[in-house]
Enzyme design. Sequence first.
Site, PDB file in Angstrom:
ATOM      1  CB  CYS A 151      -0.934  -0.008   1.211  1.00 15.45           C
ATOM      2  SG  CYS A 151      -1.985   1.437   1.274  1.00 15.45           S
ATOM      3  CB  CYS A 154      -0.893   2.602   3.994  1.00 14.62           C
ATOM      4  SG  CYS A 154      -2.266   1.841   3.155  1.00 14.62           S
ATOM      5  CG  ASP A 155       3.031   1.294   4.365  1.00 16.92           C
ATOM      6  OD1 ASP A 155       2.418   1.726   5.355  1.00 16.92           O
ATOM      7  OD2 ASP A 155       3.015   0.105   4.017  1.00 16.92           O
TER       8      ASP A 155
END
Length: 322
Positions: A151, A154-155
């Site tokens: 992701c 997300c990261d």
Amino acid sequence: MMVNSENDSLINNIHNVIIIGSGPAAHTAALYCARGLIKPIVIEGDIGRQDMIPGGQLMTTEEIENYPGYEKISGWELIEKMKKQAENNGAIYISGWVTKVDFTSQPYQLWINDESQSWKTSTVIIATGASAKKLDIPGNSLFWNKGISACAVCDGALPIFRNKPLAVIGGGDSALTEALFLTKFTSKVYLIHRRKDFRASPILLQQVLNNDSIEIITDTIVIEAIGSSKLESIDLLHLPNKTRYNLCVSGLFYAIGHQPNTSIFRPFLPVDSDDYLLPIPSEFPGIFAAGDVIDKQYRQAITSASSGCQAALNVLHYLQLH
Ligand code: FAD
Ligand code: NDP
């Protein structure tokens, strides 16, 4: 709401409908069921799992530009709005994972977080969606969360990825979206795809081609992740001439599709060769499914919402007749 003694009475009831999931399909089903005055219970997942987060796949995307009514909205904002609307109309949300079901006879039973007591319901809407696939290559487990992620949204902003060369694997809309997103944090993103042709939409492909920070590597697969305490490079295989070579990257992002979340239902319900739920057989009256968990072809927020609506209307119709 957490699963605890406060909702013992909820556990002891036989509910009209329990909806499993928390993406667009589940929230839309919850809205329609709530407005049908059947007090839906929604089991929405919880934090603490690597493969899924409450709110579903849209929680991992920054900008949605194709949901009617919004020129541009972030995934989490759209999901928050959907959930709030369902709650305001009377849907009850429970945090937790459905870990087991028994669909042998009605009332159907569901277990949350492996608790000993089951939840009972006349009907069920399965809206468990899909989870990101990972590559089973040497180094995957070792460098998971130490340079490997599924992701980028997300990261991608984490310090370990900033201003470092990064790689994204895949040739679909997710891969291209993630590659574009990562160029906010670094000036070198390799987009690695196993074929020459991309299945991603032409508009995204054009954006990628116009972006000087993205280098496209086609006809190539990643065969190993290499490093010491964190990811430092990957080994690639160029398929046409079978050449193996090494590429220095600090981040590797999988965007290679999704696996439908059907494992807990498979003892009862039929699935296709890719584990998507097939139409629910008539020996399971009152069980309906919606969203990506049944949809190999379209897999969009709007189509998931639409099928959540259909499942809710089917539940309302079923409960009227029984
Ligand atoms: P999901 O969104 O997959 O949600 C399912 C959720 O249900 C899970 O996350 C989990 O929280 C919960 N759940 C699952 N199993 C259980 C269980 N056992 N117990 C409790 N809860 C459970 N579509 C668009 O239309 N526009 C876009 O711009 C777009 N961008 C995208 C970007 C990315 C990176 C990705 C991956 C997808 C994107 N999509 C987009 C596709 C869209 O996200 C999906 O089609 C949609 O989210 C599917 O919704 P769903 O409700 O079926 O399930
Ligand atoms: P897709 O299934 O569309 O694409 C997966 C990609 O990964 C394909 O290019 C596939 O290659 C590649 N792949 C699969 N397995 C492997 C493997 N083992 N090794 C290497 N490569 C592999 O998934 P997406 O997540 O991209 O998209 C899912 C759905 O979500 C789609 O419907 C998409 O439209 C939607 N979506 C929409 C967005 C938007 O509208 N902006 C953004 C993101 C997603 P191959 O092509 O060779 O099969």
